[in-house]
Design a protein around this motif. Sequence first.
Motif, PDB file in Angstrom:
ATOM      1  N   ALA A 330      -4.355 -17.028  10.991  1.00 15.78           N
ATOM      2  CA  ALA A 330      -4.319 -15.563  11.063  1.00 15.78           C
ATOM      3  C   ALA A 330      -3.617 -14.997   9.838  1.00 15.78           C
ATOM      4  N   ILE A 331      -4.210 -13.978   9.224  1.00 16.81           N
ATOM      5  CA  ILE A 331      -3.604 -13.270   8.098  1.00 16.81           C
ATOM      6  C   ILE A 331      -3.258 -11.863   8.563  1.00 16.81           C
ATOM      7  N   ILE A 332      -1.974 -11.551   8.595  1.00 16.17           N
ATOM      8  CA  ILE A 332      -1.515 -10.232   9.029  1.00 16.17           C
ATOM      9  C   ILE A 332      -0.776  -9.579   7.874  1.00 16.17           C
ATOM     10  N   CYS A 333      -1.305  -8.454   7.411  1.00 19.24           N
ATOM     11  CA  CYS A 333      -0.720  -7.743   6.272  1.00 19.24           C
ATOM     12  C   CYS A 333       0.251  -6.672   6.743  1.00 19.24           C
ATOM     13  N   ILE A 334       1.448  -6.687   6.162  1.00 21.67           N
ATOM     14  CA  ILE A 334       2.464  -5.661   6.443  1.00 21.67           C
ATOM     15  C   ILE A 334       2.686  -4.912   5.140  1.00 21.67           C
ATOM     16  N   GLN A 335       2.050  -3.778   5.019  1.00 20.82           N
ATOM     17  CA  GLN A 335       2.039  -3.041   3.758  1.00 20.82           C
ATOM     18  C   GLN A 335       2.573  -1.629   3.962  1.00 20.82           C
ATOM     19  N   GLY A 336       3.607  -1.283   3.206  1.00 19.22           N
ATOM     20  CA  GLY A 336       4.156   0.063   3.274  1.00 19.22           C
ATOM     21  C   GLY A 336       5.471   0.124   4.044  1.00 19.22           C
ATOM     22  N   THR A 337       6.000   1.323   4.161  1.00 19.23           N
ATOM     23  CA  THR A 337       7.256   1.551   4.875  1.00 19.23           C
ATOM     24  C   THR A 337       7.076   1.271   6.355  1.00 19.23           C
ATOM     25  N   ILE A 338       8.005   0.531   6.931  1.00 12.62           N
ATOM     26  CA  ILE A 338       7.926   0.175   8.356  1.00 12.62           C
ATOM     27  C   ILE A 338       8.499   1.320   9.183  1.00 12.62           C
ATOM     28  N   ILE A 339       7.678   1.887  10.040  1.00 11.72           N
ATOM     29  CA  ILE A 339       8.103   3.007  10.880  1.00 11.72           C
ATOM     30  C   ILE A 339       8.093   2.588  12.342  1.00 11.72           C
TER      31      ILE A 339
END
Length: 625
Positions: A330-339
């Motif tokens: 599984a490829i899970i992208c976490i991109q940007g400010t975490i809200i």
Amino acid sequence: MKIIWNVFCKIFKYGINILNLIRITISNIILLILIIIGITTYINIQHNKQIIHPSALVLNIKGIIVDKPTTCTKFQQISKHFLNINQSDIQENSLFYIVNILRQAKNDPNITGLILSLKNFSGGNQSSLEYIGKTLLEFKKSGKLIYAISDNYNQSQYFLASYANKIYLTPQGSVDLRGISTSKLYYQSLLKNLKINTHVFRVGAYKSAVEPFIRNNMSSQVRHEENIWINQLWDQYLNIISCNRNITKQQIFPGINTIFNELYNMNGDTANYAYHKKWIDKVESRFDIENEMKKIFGKNKKNNSFNAISMYDYKLQESNKQQHDNNQIAIICIQGTIIDGVNSNNISGSVGGDTIAYQIRNARFDPKIQSIILRINSPGGSVHASELIRQEIIATRNSGKPVIVSMGNIAASGGYWIATPANFIIASNSTITGSIGVFGIINTLEESLDAIGVHNDEVSTSPIANLSVAKALPVEFKNIMQLYVDTSYQYFIKTVAKFRCKTIADLDQIAQGHIWTGSDAIKHGLIDKIGDFDDAISKAVELAHLTQYQLNWYEDTANWIDVLIQQMNRIFYSTTIKKTYNHILFLNINEFAKIHYNNNSNPFSCIWNDPKHCYALCTDYVQYN
């Protein structure tokens, strides 16, 4: 009786009108669906062009490079084909799509070479550019040549062009090398003039995210630290280019004063100066360059040019999804400010903690998923949201499924918080990470309201019963906030110390908000290896004991209405605002927008929704132009 009849006639009349309206609505919906199907079919036919003759693949990147685009490709294609709208300034391109295109073309017998046409490439972060550069080297090693062609090269464009076998520049062109920088706007005086009281709670002497609210300039500690790591990144940039061009770093960038003096002696001829410095290989007109390409790739009689296909028309072959269906990574992208919360409307620049935690949980319970790669390209954000993700990673690791973190351009503060429990952490030399620190920030407007005659009064059972921006922050709540921040910081460093096998005392020395590049992070034990996404895949295969595998990219399910609105905003930008900007001769604001697109270094652009007002966020971004 007459009244009853009139009522009946009116009801019957309204009923007929309602049925007619329903009929028209259903007919229009069916017509709209048929139009969409027709347009989609047309686009697919146009997109899946067949390569009849051996051709050059043209890497004509338009816009920016990101790990995970937030725009809808189909809507982009509709705009391009039917509305004749050029969206190159704001188009997002997937880093991994570009890499896969290049790797497929390397082995495609119908692709005989590569042309880098980077005129509309607005830029990308150094980590992404290095990964593409690695793929370009693979392409060259296959025996196929690369040609870079442009009227001008900015620093991002020239970085990719430096991998070419031959770089062309037109006679009035230039290679614009300037260096890199970090910058922020500071608002202390503004807030003071507006009588806005800023209450800051922080731990970490080097935690710079709050400085714009409490200072008018950069503190000496932060200035010293940023000076160290931006020089490391610039040195990395120059090292790669000097290696690619087989010249010294001094030749690439001898200093701006030296460049000016040498350019002055050459009567300001920027193209010949670039040739003299061996930055490029040939200075030729577009006509002469095109004739050379015709000789190399053959003439296309249909368009009177050379045989070539755009990267946007070159079809990427899909792998057989059933072949290794039970051995998925599984490829899970976490991109940007975490809200805090979910990705409600697919807005660029932020990612919901609940959304990512849900995706990791689904991967954990999916028997087909054998390991997980988290691709982190985030400066952090909400402490609460980051912790939700971290806990889900721990649960996944405890379930026996290995979790590998692949850091992109930035995985700092909250971005590092969520990486800590992974089985293995990989970053590039130019990754920005660390920034282990926590802060809270609250603005109140009591003095602003008082100045215009608005006052607040109340009766309450405790000083913190009614917290409001319209009144001063109670001392009791200030104490609670500082306690929250102190506790969160201690929890942060204890977590890192546990999973990175360090003492709290040792970790505190490299924490305190310190920012580290990947090359320094591995020395301090914050990561396990210097590498890229390919290394993350190899490690996932190794830890899951796989011989064959299939990548499963987890995508967000975007609401089509939100996507449509987002695309209409882009169309509005392209047809109105952009045309206005392009008429400004001396100050091209459109170029300014290119550089700063999707840049979260402005604290006012962040979404501040942590339930405890506690944040682990790094706002330091590099600007290459």
